[in-house]
Motif scaffolding. Structure first.
Motif, PDB file in Angstrom:
ATOM      1  N   GLY A  65      42.250  46.207  34.798  1.00 42.05           N
ATOM      2  CA  GLY A  65      41.104  45.898  33.954  1.00 42.05           C
ATOM      3  C   GLY A  65      40.097  47.020  34.120  1.00 42.05           C
ATOM      4  O   GLY A  65      40.305  47.909  34.944  1.00 42.05           O
ATOM      5  N   CYS A  66      39.027  46.980  33.356  1.00 48.04           N
ATOM      6  CA  CYS A  66      38.010  48.017  33.539  1.00 48.04           C
ATOM      7  C   CYS A  66      37.468  47.941  34.956  1.00 48.04           C
ATOM      8  O   CYS A  66      37.425  48.929  35.682  1.00 48.04           O
ATOM      9  N   ALA A  67      37.080  46.735  35.357  1.00 48.75           N
ATOM     10  CA  ALA A  67      36.531  46.540  36.696  1.00 48.75           C
ATOM     11  C   ALA A  67      37.495  47.072  37.749  1.00 48.75           C
ATOM     12  O   ALA A  67      37.090  47.691  38.734  1.00 48.75           O
ATOM     13  N   ALA A  68      38.771  46.864  37.498  1.00 46.98           N
ATOM     14  CA  ALA A  68      39.795  47.180  38.492  1.00 46.98           C
ATOM     15  C   ALA A  68      39.966  48.689  38.717  1.00 46.98           C
ATOM     16  O   ALA A  68      40.691  49.101  39.617  1.00 46.98           O
ATOM     17  N   ILE A  82      48.450  45.641  40.145  1.00 46.99           N
ATOM     18  CA  ILE A  82      48.826  45.129  38.835  1.00 46.99           C
ATOM     19  C   ILE A  82      47.983  43.902  38.528  1.00 46.99           C
ATOM     20  O   ILE A  82      47.345  43.325  39.407  1.00 46.99           O
ATOM     21  N   HIS A  83      48.035  43.527  37.285  1.00 44.73           N
ATOM     22  CA  HIS A  83      47.121  42.527  36.759  1.00 44.73           C
ATOM     23  C   HIS A  83      47.208  41.192  37.486  1.00 44.73           C
ATOM     24  O   HIS A  83      48.255  40.544  37.483  1.00 44.73           O
ATOM     25  N   GLY A  84      46.119  40.809  38.121  1.00 41.65           N
ATOM     26  CA  GLY A  84      46.002  39.495  38.724  1.00 41.65           C
ATOM     27  C   GLY A  84      46.451  39.368  40.161  1.00 41.65           C
ATOM     28  O   GLY A  84      46.192  38.349  40.802  1.00 41.65           O
ATOM     29  N   GLY A 107      38.175  41.762  37.305  1.00 39.29           N
ATOM     30  CA  GLY A 107      37.405  41.162  36.229  1.00 39.29           C
ATOM     31  C   GLY A 107      37.680  39.674  36.105  1.00 39.29           C
ATOM     32  O   GLY A 107      38.476  39.110  36.858  1.00 39.29           O
ATOM     33  N   ASP A 108      37.015  39.061  35.158  1.00 40.48           N
ATOM     34  CA  ASP A 108      37.180  37.620  34.945  1.00 40.48           C
ATOM     35  C   ASP A 108      38.580  37.292  34.448  1.00 40.48           C
ATOM     36  O   ASP A 108      39.129  36.237  34.764  1.00 40.48           O
ATOM     37  N   GLY A 109      39.199  38.207  33.710  1.00 44.83           N
ATOM     38  CA  GLY A 109      40.572  37.976  33.278  1.00 44.83           C
ATOM     39  C   GLY A 109      41.534  38.170  34.435  1.00 44.83           C
ATOM     40  O   GLY A 109      42.401  37.340  34.702  1.00 44.83           O
ATOM     41  N   ASP A 110      41.335  39.245  35.139  1.00 47.83           N
ATOM     42  CA  ASP A 110      42.190  39.600  36.264  1.00 47.83           C
ATOM     43  C   ASP A 110      42.191  38.508  37.331  1.00 47.83           C
ATOM     44  O   ASP A 110      43.236  38.094  37.817  1.00 47.83           O
ATOM     45  N   MET A 111      41.022  38.020  37.657  1.00 47.94           N
ATOM     46  CA  MET A 111      40.867  37.091  38.782  1.00 47.94           C
ATOM     47  C   MET A 111      41.028  35.631  38.381  1.00 47.94           C
ATOM     48  O   MET A 111      41.467  34.819  39.186  1.00 47.94           O
ATOM     49  N   ASN A 135      32.216  39.536  36.258  1.00 44.43           N
ATOM     50  CA  ASN A 135      32.321  38.600  35.137  1.00 44.43           C
ATOM     51  C   ASN A 135      31.546  39.129  33.933  1.00 44.43           C
ATOM     52  O   ASN A 135      30.321  39.085  33.900  1.00 44.43           O
ATOM     53  N   ASN A 136      32.279  39.641  32.952  1.00 42.88           N
ATOM     54  CA  ASN A 136      31.628  40.074  31.702  1.00 42.88           C
ATOM     55  C   ASN A 136      32.024  39.154  30.553  1.00 42.88           C
ATOM     56  O   ASN A 136      31.777  39.455  29.387  1.00 42.88           O
ATOM     57  N   GLN A 137      32.666  38.052  30.906  1.00 44.43           N
ATOM     58  CA  GLN A 137      33.044  37.032  29.912  1.00 44.43           C
ATOM     59  C   GLN A 137      33.851  37.605  28.749  1.00 44.43           C
ATOM     60  O   GLN A 137      33.741  37.124  27.617  1.00 44.43           O
ATOM     61  N   ILE A 138      34.672  38.616  29.056  1.00 45.74           N
ATOM     62  CA  ILE A 138      35.486  39.223  27.998  1.00 45.74           C
ATOM     63  C   ILE A 138      36.617  40.033  28.648  1.00 45.74           C
ATOM     64  O   ILE A 138      36.539  40.351  29.823  1.00 45.74           O
ATOM     65  N   TYR A 139      37.664  40.295  27.876  1.00 44.67           N
ATOM     66  CA  TYR A 139      38.675  41.253  28.306  1.00 44.67           C
ATOM     67  C   TYR A 139      38.239  42.614  27.795  1.00 44.67           C
ATOM     68  O   TYR A 139      38.333  42.875  26.600  1.00 44.67           O
ATOM     69  N   GLY A 140      37.746  43.440  28.681  1.00 45.83           N
ATOM     70  CA  GLY A 140      37.245  44.736  28.248  1.00 45.83           C
ATOM     71  C   GLY A 140      38.367  45.734  27.998  1.00 45.83           C
ATOM     72  O   GLY A 140      38.482  46.302  26.919  1.00 45.83           O
ATOM     73  N   LEU A 141      39.211  45.896  29.005  1.00 44.47           N
ATOM     74  CA  LEU A 141      40.217  46.956  28.926  1.00 44.47           C
ATOM     75  C   LEU A 141      41.117  46.815  27.710  1.00 44.47           C
ATOM     76  O   LEU A 141      41.518  47.800  27.101  1.00 44.47           O
ATOM     77  N   THR A 142      41.434  45.597  27.346  1.00 43.21           N
ATOM     78  CA  THR A 142      42.309  45.397  26.186  1.00 43.21           C
ATOM     79  C   THR A 142      41.498  45.256  24.900  1.00 43.21           C
ATOM     80  O   THR A 142      41.978  44.730  23.910  1.00 43.21           O
TER      81      THR A 142
ATOM     82  N   GLY B 330      59.872  40.946  39.674  1.00 42.49           N
ATOM     83  CA  GLY B 330      60.168  42.225  39.026  1.00 42.49           C
ATOM     84  C   GLY B 330      58.967  43.130  38.837  1.00 42.49           C
ATOM     85  O   GLY B 330      59.019  44.318  39.155  1.00 42.49           O
ATOM     86  N   GLU B 331      57.868  42.573  38.334  1.00 45.77           N
ATOM     87  CA  GLU B 331      56.727  43.441  38.047  1.00 45.77           C
ATOM     88  C   GLU B 331      56.181  44.079  39.324  1.00 45.77           C
ATOM     89  O   GLU B 331      55.852  45.261  39.341  1.00 45.77           O
ATOM     90  N   THR B 332      56.110  43.299  40.389  1.00 45.39           N
ATOM     91  CA  THR B 332      55.561  43.828  41.640  1.00 45.39           C
ATOM     92  C   THR B 332      56.516  44.820  42.293  1.00 45.39           C
ATOM     93  O   THR B 332      56.087  45.819  42.874  1.00 45.39           O
TER      94      THR B 332
ATOM     95  N   TYR D 272      49.742  36.640  25.758  1.00 44.91           N
ATOM     96  CA  TYR D 272      48.689  37.112  26.641  1.00 44.91           C
ATOM     97  C   TYR D 272      48.442  38.561  26.253  1.00 44.91           C
ATOM     98  O   TYR D 272      49.396  39.324  26.100  1.00 44.91           O
ATOM     99  N   PRO D 273      47.178  38.933  26.042  1.00 43.08           N
ATOM    100  CA  PRO D 273      46.903  40.276  25.521  1.00 43.08           C
ATOM    101  C   PRO D 273      47.478  41.386  26.404  1.00 43.08           C
ATOM    102  O   PRO D 273      47.435  41.297  27.623  1.00 43.08           O
ATOM    103  N   ILE D 274      48.020  42.385  25.757  1.00 39.86           N
ATOM    104  CA  ILE D 274      48.463  43.582  26.463  1.00 39.86           C
ATOM    105  C   ILE D 274      48.693  44.691  25.438  1.00 39.86           C
ATOM    106  O   ILE D 274      49.221  44.445  24.351  1.00 39.86           O
ATOM    107  N   ASP D 299      48.414  33.653  31.286  1.00 36.61           N
ATOM    108  CA  ASP D 299      49.216  34.803  31.712  1.00 36.61           C
ATOM    109  C   ASP D 299      50.511  34.813  30.893  1.00 36.61           C
ATOM    110  O   ASP D 299      50.711  33.944  30.033  1.00 36.61           O
ATOM    111  N   GLU D 300      51.379  35.784  31.156  1.00 33.04           N
ATOM    112  CA  GLU D 300      52.595  35.895  30.364  1.00 33.04           C
ATOM    113  C   GLU D 300      53.556  34.752  30.626  1.00 33.04           C
ATOM    114  O   GLU D 300      54.327  34.357  29.753  1.00 33.04           O
ATOM    115  N   ILE D 301      53.533  34.232  31.843  1.00 31.96           N
ATOM    116  CA  ILE D 301      54.470  33.152  32.154  1.00 31.96           C
ATOM    117  C   ILE D 301      54.070  31.905  31.374  1.00 31.96           C
ATOM    118  O   ILE D 301      54.909  31.208  30.802  1.00 31.96           O
TER     119      ILE D 301
END
Ligand SMILES: Cc1ncc(C[n+]2csc(CCOP(=O)(O)OP(=O)(O)O)c2C)c(N)n1
Ligand SMILES: Cc1ncc(C[n+]2csc(CCOP(=O)(O)OP(=O)(O)O)c2C)c(N)n1
Ligand code: SF4
Ligand code: SF4
Ligand SMILES: [Mg+2]
Ligand SMILES: [Mg+2]
Lengths: 349, 638, 349, 638
Positions: A65-68, A82-84, A107-111, A135-142, B330-332, D272-274, D299-301
C-alpha cells in the motif's frame, strides 16, 4: 542501501534515521508528516539517557500500500512484504528475536481488510510490535476504492452507487481482540504523533496506533471536520491519564458514562465530578471501548491519545522463556541422545 | 507378489522358522489396533527383524462404533531379510469384530490365518457391520484357517484380583490379542511389559489389567489346542549399529532439529495443524531445549509468514503442512523466493483434491510444489523416499535453503509420515556441517566512494545473496517483493533489470543441479526398462525390481530425491533406455516433467486409491511394457 | 441424499429436517445436542402460523472441523466447504439469493483462527446469515491442539509446556467488529438453544451465536464450572430484555456497571435499582461489550442469552436494492446499447 | 521492423498522405499524457484508422514530479491498413519535460520528429531529470527533426477572457499539445471538443480553458512556420459495421455482462482490487441495471469464496484478480473444482514474481493457472489474444464453465487490459446461447424404490453433474470438499471410488478438447517454421509473419485461445514442422506443456522486461532458427 554519510552518523539527528531512497508519495500526502515524526522520535530517543535503540536493532515491517512504502525511507532494517501479512511476518521475527525493536506499518486496507485476521491475532497474543495503522479511509495505492473504514454511502470507483458496508472502528475492533495498548493520533500534529509513538514504543507487547492520515489525491479532507485546527476545539478530545475528560472552549465540555455509554456533556450542567476520569491502565477494556464508540454516530467528537495501556506478558518473551525453562529442566538438547530417546537395539554383531 | 522367498521351514519340533510374515490387526477405532500394531512392531524391531508398517484409520472423526466406516487397521511385515514394503497380502488377519472381518477379509491371502474375537460376533454387531448372515456359518470363510477366540470373555476372566470395572477390563482385550500373536511368533515379552509400565505407570490398575490380558493371551496361545504351531522369524542380517524404530514424521522433526544443530542456528517452526502433518509440530514442540521455537499460527499464511520473519531474523525457518496448506502459502513462498531468504516448506502430502481423503496417502502435490506461484518463481523441491530418509532430507532441504538463500519444498506423504521402519542411527559426528556465515561487513563502495552494503550482490559461485540479519551494525537494508535492482537491491522498475534478475534467480536454482548427488542407476545399466521413482514409491519399486532379478529378469531403476532441479546427469541416464517407466501416486506428474525436460517417451504408472503401491503392482506394470529383458535380448521372459 | 420418506414429509416433525446420513461425531459429543436443537427448532417453526421456512429455501454452510460436519445431517441444502471460508462463501450466497435462509456453522478454530477475518467482515457488513460458533476451546478434528479460545497455560499436543496466547472472547470480538446480533447458549440445554436459535433466525442481518460445546474426547468438561446444573446457580447469568440482570440463589445476586465496568453485586447491598437493566436493543454496543467482558477474569459468572439485537440494514438486501434502483433509473440493461455506450463510428461503406 | 510499407507519398500540395504513423506522447505523471493519448486515439478511430495503443505509466505511487521515475507515456499507432502492434519505433515523440525526453528519446526512430515543450527545459527540471547539460545544446538531438514549442506560455496566453488561475491554465497544456498533433495529422476536431464538453461540463471554466488550449495548439500548427508539413492517414479499409475503440479490461467486463445475458443468469463478481485488474470491477459496478452484483471482498480468498457461494445459488459467478490474487485463491478453486460448480476466474497477468512489476505486463502465470492447486485438480484454462478478444473469451470461459460445471481460468494481461483497438461490434443476436438448465426433478431411484436426487449423476456426454440450486424442492443435497461417492455424492472414503472420481474429473476436462475450435494454421502449411502463440503475443506474431510474407518468406503460425485442454488436433498440427517456435512473455511455459504433451522439440522465445514483443523481435527469432523457408527449400533467404 548506503550506510549514512558522516553528517548523519549522529543518532540524535533526523538524518541518521533517513535512508537514501527518494520518498515516493504524492506531493501533499499525509504520509510525509508521519515519516518525519517517526524519524524525529528516534532522534529524540537517541538523545535520551540510557537509550538502547539503534538503527541496527530496529526493524520496520510493512505489507503493501502507499503507507507500506514506509520502511524504504527509514535507515533501519526493513521488509516491504506482501499485502496484509506484515503482522504475521513480524510475529515470527519477534518470536525469533525478542531483542529487536519492531514496528509494523500498514494502511487501513492492508491491516483491516486482507490483513484483519493477522492483526487481531497479533493483538490478542500481545506480540512485541508497535503497529501503525495509517487510516486514510481509502485504498490509495490502487487508486481509490473504498476501504473497511470508509463511511457508508461512499462513492468510489468500485462503488459508483455508494458503499453499503458498515465500517470498522479500528480501535473498537482492537479492544474486542484484547489489545493491551490502543491509541490514536493524526498526521497534522507532529508533536502529538511523536508523543503517541513514544508511548507505543515504550509499551511491552503489541501496541496499536491508529493514525488519521490524509490521502489528498483519493480521499482529501476525510478528517477535516475533526483534525483541522478550526475543528479541533469542538471535535477533538485529548485523553489525559488520571484527568477528567474535557474539551471544548475553556474545557466547557466533557465526557461522562451514561449507563455504560460515553456521552458528551456541558460541564456547566453536569459538574466536573460527573466527568469520566481517564484511566488508561484499567485492566478491563470496557471503558476504552466505550470511549472508542463515542464518535461512532459520526457527529460526536473523537478521542485521541492513549485509550488503553494495560500490562500483559509479551508473546515473544514468553516463548523464549519456555525455551530457557526447557533448557533448565532437561539441559541443552543433545542430538545423540535424542536419536536414542525411543526404544533402541543393537543390530549386526 | 513381493518379497517372495521360501516361506515355511519346519525345524523339527518347536517353533517353525519363517523368512517373513505379514500380519494385519483390524478392529473398531475404539479397540486400540494402532497401539497393538505398534507394540508388535517394536517387539519385532527389538528382536532384530527388518520390518515395514502400514497404519490405516478412518478419516478424522470417530465413525459409528461397530460399522465398517469405523474400522481401524494396522499391517506389519516382519522378515529375516531386507524388505521394503508392508507386504502385498497379509498372512494373518486378526479381526476384533464383524466389521473388521467384512472389510479386511479380501486382503488376506487365500489359505491365510484368521483370528476372530468371537465375543463380538453377536446379532447387533453383525448387522452393524452389514452382514445378513454370520460369516462363520455361511461358508464365506472357507479357504482360510480360522481360529475363533472369545477374547473379551477371556480377558475379563483374567482380571480377578485386579480392581477394574468390567467395561474397563474389556478394553484390555487388544492386549490379549497382542499376547496371542506375540506367542505365535515368539516375540520377546519384556519390551511390551516394560512399555505398559512406562505408559500407564500413573494408573496401577490399568497396568495390571493390560499385563494380565497380555499374559492371558500369551498363555492361551501356549495352551489352547487350536493354535498348533508356533513360529519365529529370525533377526535380519543388518549392518552393525544401534537401531531404533521410526516413523516419517518423527524422523522429519528430528531431521529439523539436527539441521538446526548442524547449521548452528536456532530452529523456528511456524505451523498450523493439519492431518497428516500435525505430528511434526507436536514432536518438535517437545524439544524446546534444543532452542527450537514452535509457533502455532492462526492459519497457514501466518505460519509461513512467521517462518519468513524468523528467517529474516537469522533463524533456520520451517513451516509444515499438507496440500491445502501449501495452496494457501503460495504467495508468501513467492515473496521468500523474491527476497531470497532461506526457508523450508514441508508438505506431507495426502489424498486430494480439496479436502479429499485427509488420512490417506497420495503424491499429487508435485506440480504445485514446482509451479504453484505466480510469475517466474522457481524454488528447489526435494522428496524423501522412506520414513527414516525424512531425517536426511530435512537436513538436505535445510542445506540447500541456507546455502542458496532460497525457500525449499520438502515433499513427504501420509504413508511415510505414519509408516515405521527400523533405522540404523547415523553417527552424529559424521553429519554434514551446513552452517553458513551471516554478512558482517560492507561489501561494496558506492559512487561517493563510501563503503556500502549491497544486499543483492551475489556470491559468484552459488549466486546466493548475502544474509545480513538485524542487529548487524552498518548493514541496515530493506527488502521487499517489488523487483529489485541487481546488486543494490533498491526497488527498480527498469525493464532490462527485471530480465536480468529473472535470469539470475533461475540460474541460481538451476545451478543447484551440480551441487546434489547425481542420479545413480541401480542395476547393470543394460536393461530395456528403467523405472524412475520419487518419494514413497521407493519401497515398492525396490521390492518389484528385486523380485524380478530373483527370477533372473533384468530391470534397472533410478530414484530421485531431488525433483527440481534434476541431477545434472539425469538426461544422459534416461537416454540409455528403451522404456522409461514412472510409477507415481498421482495421474502422472514427474513423468510430464521428464518428458518436457528431456523429450523422452516416459510412461506413467498411476495409482489413486489412497494407498501405496505394492511391489506386485509395479512388477506387473514393468512386465506389461515388455520389460524384464536385457537391452539386446529378444522379447520378455514370462 | 434421498428425499425424506413419507413419515417425515410432515415438516413439524424433527425427522423432516434430518438427512439420511449417519452422524459421525464421537459418542457423547456436544454436537449431537446442538443438531437436535436445530432440527427441533425447524419443526417448531414449521408449526407456526405463516412460516415460510422450508427445506429447499434453507442452506447450511460450514468450513472444516467436527462442528463443520453439521450440514450433512440436515435435510436442507448445504455446503461443507473449506477451513475458515464459510462466512465468505455464505456472503456470496446471501448477496446472490437474499430469499434464502442461510446458516453458517463452524468451530472455534474454523471461525476464529483461520476464518477470523471473514467472520468479522461478515459481522460488520451485517450479511444476512445466522452464524453458529461451536466453541469447544480445542481443535477437535485434528485431535486436540489448543484453539484461539483456549485458556492460557493449556497443555495440548502442540503446547506441551502450556499455551501462552491470550484467548479471544468471541462475543467481545464480535461487538468490536460491529455485530448487530450477539448471543450465547450451550449444548446442555436444548430449550435454551432452541430459543436462542429462534431469536438468531428472526434477526435481520448477521447473527452470531456462541455455543459452549463439550468435546468429551479432547477437552472434556471445559464448561462444567459454568453450565453444569450444579454450577449454573452461581456462574450462569440469563439475560432478559428489559429486566434488571439478576442470578444466584433467589436472584440474590445481580450485575451493575461500575464506571463502565460490569461487576457482580449482592442485591441485598446494592438494592435493585442499582442493577443494570438489560437492553439488547441499545444502539451503542458498549454495554453488550461490558457484559461480555464480565467473565474475562475467569472467575465471574458468564452471561447467556441475547446480549445485543440491534437493527441495521442487511447487506445482501442493500446490494439487491442497488440493482433495483439501477434498473429503475436506467431501465433494464440492454447489450446492444452497452456496446455503443462509447464513441462509435461506421467502418467500410 | 513491423508493418513496413512505403511511408511518405507526397500528394502535390496540402497534407501528405501516410500509410501509418507511430506517435508517442510523454510527460510527467501530472501532465495528463494518458488522457492526451486517449483523445488522439479516439479521434483517429473515428477517422477510421486501424490502430493499436500502448499506455505506460510508473508503478502505483506518484513518483517525484519532474523525475524520470515519474514519466508517463502513451504510444499510438495509426494506419490506413490492418495493423497489430503499437509500433516498434515511434515516428514522432512529444516530450513535455526533460525527464520525458531523456527516458524516451532512444525509442524514437532516427530521423524521427521531436516536439518539445521548451518552457519546461529550465535548470531545475533538467537537473531533476538527470541532465548535466541541456540536450538541446549539446548535440544529443542531432539526427532528429526537433520542434521547440513554448507550450506552457502559449497555453496561458490563450486564456484571456477565461477566468482561470495561471496554475490551472498551465494544466491545459496537454490539450495544446493535442491540438498541435491533431493539426499535424489532420484529425477531426469535433470528437475532442465534444468530449471536453461531456467530461468537464460541470465546470465551464475548465471546458473553456481546455478548448482554448486545444484551438491554440491547432492554430499554432497551422500558422507556425516551424511545422512545414501537414499529414493525413486515410481510413483503413475495414469490414462494414459499427466500430468502437475498446480496451481489454472494458471488453472483459462487457463480455461478462454479455455472458450473463446469453446464459440468462444474473452475473456475480466477487473481487478484491489489484492492478491491473481493478478496472474490470470498476466497469462492472457501473452496470447494476444488467442485474450484475459486484462485491468488493475483504481479500482474494473471500472474493473467490463469495463467487463460489453465488454459483451455488445459481448465479454466473466471476472473480477477477492478478497473479498474487490467484496465488491466494488456489485452495478455493480446488474446492470449486471438487464440488463441480461453474465459475470463471480472470487473471489479468502482471510482472512477477511476488509484487514484481505491478503496472507492467507479463504472461508468467500459465503454469500456476494449470497446476497451482494441491491434488489432481484439473481445470480448463483459456486466454484472450487482443483487447477486443477479451469480450469473446469472457463469453467462451463462461460457456465452458456452465456447460461442464467447472471453474475456468481466463488469462489476459496488463498489455491487453490497458491497450486499445478498434472493435467491430458483434451482432448481438448472433452471440451464442450459453444457457444451461438447472435440475428440477429427482434423477434416480434408491434401494427402497424411492425417487431421489443424486447430485453426482453425470451427463453421459459432458460428464457434467446436475446443477440443483437452493429453492428447488425435493433436490436438497449437500456438497463438500471430501471425496464424494460416484453418483450419490455422499462422502466416501472408498479407495476405488477415489480413483474413479479422479478419472471422471480428468475425463470431463479432457473431453472439452472436442468442444472447442480446432487449432487453425495461418499459412500454407508448408513452411519450415510454425510459430505457436497464446495470449497477447498475437499482434506481434501476426505483424512478424505478415512482414516476412511481404518479402516472400514462408512461415506458418497457430494461435491458441484454449491452453488447457489443447484443441484435439494440435498434436497433429505440430508434427508437420521442422521447427516449432513459441514466443512467450515468460521463461517458457507453454513450450514445456507442448513438449511434455507431444514430445516435439518446441523452442521458447522469451521476453521479460515488462513490455510486449515487437514484431521485429519475433521476426528476428524466426530467422535465427533458419526459418523463413518452405519445407523443401534450401537454407534461409536474406
Ligand atoms: C494479494 C494482493 N491483493 C491486492 C493487492 C493490490 N493492493 C495493493 S495495496 C492495496 C490496498 C491499499 O490500501 P491501504 O492498505 O489502505 O493502503 P494505502 O495505499 O491507502 O496507504 C491493494 C488492494 C496486492 N498488492 N496484493
Ligand atoms: C486449510 C486447512 N488447514 C488446516 C486444516 C486442518 N483442520 C481441519 S479442522 C481444523 C480445526 C478444527 O477445530 P475447530 O474449528 O475448533 O472445529 P472442531 O473440530 O473443534 O469442531 C483444522 C486445523 C484443514 N482441513 N484445512
Ligand atoms: S495516493 Fe493518497 S495515500 Fe497514496 S501517496 Fe498519494 S496521497 Fe498518499
Ligand atoms: S473430537 Fe470432540 S468435537 Fe470432535 S466429534 Fe469427537 S467429541 Fe465431538
Ligand atoms: Mg488506505
Ligand atoms: Mg473447536
Amino acid at each position: 542501501m548506503t550506510v549514512e554519510s558522516n553528517v548523519t552518523l549522529d543518532p540524535t539527528q533526523r538524518g541518521h534515521w533517513t535512508s537514501d531512497q527518494d520518498v515516493r508519495w504524492c506531493p501533499g500526502c499525509g504520509d510525509y508528516g508521519i515519516l518525519a515524526a517517526m524519524q524525529f522520535l528516534h532522534a529524540e530517543l537517541a538523545a535520551e539517557e540510557g537509550n538502547t535503540i539503534t538503527r541496527e536493532n530496529t526493524v520496520f515491517v510493512s505489507g503493501i500500500g502507499c503507507a507500506a512504502r514506509f520502511p524504504y525511507y527509514m535507515s533501519t532494517y526493513g521488509m516491504h512484504s506482501i499485502h496484509g501479512r506484515a503482522p504475521a511476518i513480524a510475529t515470527g521475527l519477534a518470536v525469533a528475536r525478542p531483542d529487536l525493536n519492531i514496528w509494523v506499518v500498514g494502511g487501513d486496507g492492508d491491516m483491516l481488510s486482507i490483513g484483519g485476521n493477522h492483526l487481531i491475532h497479533a493483538l490478542r497474543r500481545n506480540v512485541n510490535m508497535k503497529i501503525l495503522l495509517f487510516n486514510n479511509q481509502i485504498y490509495g495505492l490502487t487508486k481509490g476504492q473504498y476501504s473497511p473504514t470508509s463511511e457508508v454511502g461512499k462513492i468510489t470507483k468500485s462503488t459508483p452507487m455508494g458503499s453499503i458496508d458498515h465500517p470498522f472502528s479500528p480501535l473498537s475492533l482492537a479492544a474486542g481482540a484484547g489489545a493491551s495498548f490502543i491509541a490514536r493520533t493524526h498526521d497534522l500534529d507532529r508533536k502529538h504523533m511523536i508523543e503517541v509513538f513514544r508511548r507505543a514504543n515504550a509499551h511491552n507487547g503489541s501496541s496499536l496506533v491508529e493514525i488519521y492520515q490524509n490521502c489528498n489525491v483519493f480521499n482529501d479532507g476525510a478528517f477535516d471536520q475533526i483534525t483541522k485546527r478550526s475543528a479541533r476545539e469542538n471535535m477533538f478530545i485529548e485523553l489525559v491519564h488520571g484527568e477528567p475528560i474535557r474539551f471544548g472552549p475553556e474545557g466547557s465540555k466533557g465526557v461522562t458514562l451514561d449507563r455504560g455509554v460515553a456521552r458528551v456533556v456541558d460541564v456547566a450542567d453536569s459538574g466536573i465530578d460527573a466527568l469520566l476520569v481517564h484511566d488508561e491502565t484499567n485492566p478491563n477494556p470496557a471503558v476504552a471501548f466505550a470511549l472508542s464508540e463515542l464518535a461512532q454516530d459520526r457527529q460526536s467528537p473523537t478521542v485521541f491519545g492513549v485509550l488503553r495501556a494495560a500490562e500483559r506478558q509479551d508473546f515473544g518473551q514468553a516463548i523464549n522463556d519456555q525455551v530457557l525453562a526447557a533448557n533448565a529442566a532437561k539441559g541443552p538438547g543433545d542430538l545423540y541422545s535424542l536419536l536414542r530417546s525411543g526404544a533402541t537395539w543393537e543390530g549386526g554383531e | 507378489m513381493t518379497d517372495t522367498a521360501k516361506k515355511e521351514q519346519t525345524s523339527g519340533s518347536g517353533p517353525i522358522s519363517l523368512d517373513h510374515v505379514v500380519i494385519r490387526f483390524a478392529g473398531d477405532s475404539g479397540d486400540g489396533m494402532q497401539l497393538t500394531g505398534d507394540r508388535f512392531t517394536s517387539a519385532s524391531a527389538i528382536a532384530g527383524n527388518d520390518l515395514a508398517t502400514l497404519p490405516e484409520y478412518p478419516a478424522e472423526i470417530r465413525a459409528p462404533q461397530g460399522t465398517v466406516a469405523g474400522v481401524s487397521a494396522f499391517q506389519v511385515h516382519i522378515a529375516n531379510f531386507d524388505i521394503h514394503t508392508p507386504g502385498d497380502e497379509p498372512d494373518v488377519l486378526v479381526a476384533m469384530n464383524p466389521a473388521a472381518l467384512l472389510s479386511q477379509l479380501d486382503r488376506l491371502r487365500l489359505g491365510g490365518t484368521l483370528i476372530l474375537n468371537t465375543d463380538s460376533f453377536d446379532e447387533k454387531n453383525l448387522t452393524k457391520a452389514g452382514y445378513s448372515a454370520d460369516p462363520r456359518e455361511d461358508g464365506s470363510l472357507d479357504g482360510y484357517i480360522v481360529h475363533e477366540v472369545p477374547m473379551t470373555k477371556l480377558t475379563v476372566g483374567a482380571m480377578d484380583g485386579i480392581d477394574v470395572k468390567k467395561r474397563d477390563a474389556e478394553r484390555s482385550k487388544n492386549f490379549f490379542a497382542l499376547g496371542i500373536i506375540s506367542w505365535m511368533y515368539s516375540r520377546p515379552t519384556e519390551p511390551t511389559l516394560d512399555w505398559i509400565d512406562q505408559k500407564f505407570g500413573k494408573n496401577p490398575a490399568v497396568v495390571a489389567a493390560n499385563k494380565a490380558a497380555y499374559h492371558a493371551g500369551h498363555a492361551f496361545g501356549e495352551t489352547a489346542e487350536m493354535l498348533p504351531n508356533q513360529y519365529y522369524v529370525e533377526a535380519a542380517p543388518v549392518a552393525p549399529g544401534t537401531y531404533t524404530n521410526i516413523t516419517g514424521n518423527v524422523a522429519t522433526a528430528w531431521g529439523m532439529i539436527a539441521a538446526s544443530q548442524l547449521a548452528k542456528l536456532p530452529a523456528f517452526l511456524g505451523s498450523y495443524p493439519i492431518t497428516p502433518a500435525s505430528d511434526i509440530l507436536h514432536e518438535l514442540a517437545k524439544h524446546k531445549n534444543f532452542g527450537v521455537r514452535t509457533f502455532q499460527a492462526e492459519d497457514e499464511i501466518a505460519a509461513v509468514g512467521s517462518a519468513l520473519g524468523a528467517a529474516f531474523g537469522g533463524h533456520l525457518a520451517f513451516t509444515t503442512t499438507s496440500g491445502p496448506g501449501v495452496a494457501l502459502k503460495g504467495e508468501t513462498i513467492g515473496l521468500a523466493m523474491a527476497i531470497e531468504l532461506p526457508m523450508v516448506i514441508i508438505d506431507v502430502q495426502r489424498g486430494g483434491p480439496s479436502t479429499g481423503l485427509p488420512t490417506k496417502t497420495e503424491a499429487s502435490d508435485l506440480m504445485m510444489a514446482i509451479y504453484g506461484r505466480h510469475g517466474e518463481a522457481p524454488i528447489p523441491v526435494v522428496a524423501a523416499y522412506s520414513p527414516s530418509n525424512c531425517f536426511d532430507m530435512a537436513i538436505e532441504a535445510s542445506r540447500i535453503a541456507l546455502k542458496y538463500r532460497t525457500p525449499v519444498m520438502l515433499l513427504t506423504d501420509g504413508y511415510l509420515a505414519n509408516g515405521a521402519e527400523p533405522w540404523k542411527l547415523p553417527d552424529v559426528d559424521s553429519l554434514p556441517d551446513i552452517s553458513v556465515d551471516f554478512a558482517t561487513e560492507t561489501n561494496a563502495v558506492d559512487a561517493n566512494g563510501e563503503a556500502v552494503f549491497y544486499p543483492y550482490l551475489r556470491d559468484p559461485v552459488t549466486l546466493a545473496r548475502p544474509w545480513a540479519v538485524p542487529g548487524t551494525p552498518g548493514l541496515e537494508h530493506r527488502v521487499g517483493g517489488l523487483e529489485k535492482a541487481d546488486g543494490t537491491g533498491n526497488v527498480s522498475y527498469d525493464p532490462e533489470n527485471h530480465s536480468t534478475m529473472t535470469d539470475l534467480r533461475q540460474a541460481k536454482v538451476d545451478g543447484i543441479a551440480h551441487d546434489i548427488p547425481p542420479a545413480v542407476i541401480d542395476g547393470d545399466g543394460d536393461a530395456d526398462v528403467l523405472v524412475v521413482g520419487w518419494g514413497s514409491t521407493h519401497g515398492a519399486i525396490v521390492a518389484a525390481v528385486n523380485n524380478m532379478r530373483a527370477v533372473g529378469d533384468k530391470v534397472d531403476r533410478v530414484h530421485l530425491t531431488h525433483v527440481h532441479p534434476f541431477p545434472a546427469n539425469l538426461g544422459e541416464v534416461l537416454s540409455g533406455y528403451k522404456h522409461v517407466l514412472v510409477p507415481e501416486l498421482n495421474k502422472g506428474q514427474l513423468v510430464r516433467l521428464l518428458r518436457a525436460e528431456f523429450l523422452v517417451d516416459a510412461k506413467p504408472v498411476s495409482k489413486m486409491i489412497g494407498l501405496p503401491f505394492t511391489g506386485g503392482e509395479i512388477e506387473a506394470a514393468i512386465r506389461a511394457i515388455g520389460g524384464a529383458t536385457a537391452k539386446n535380448d529378444s522379447g520378455a521372459t514370462a
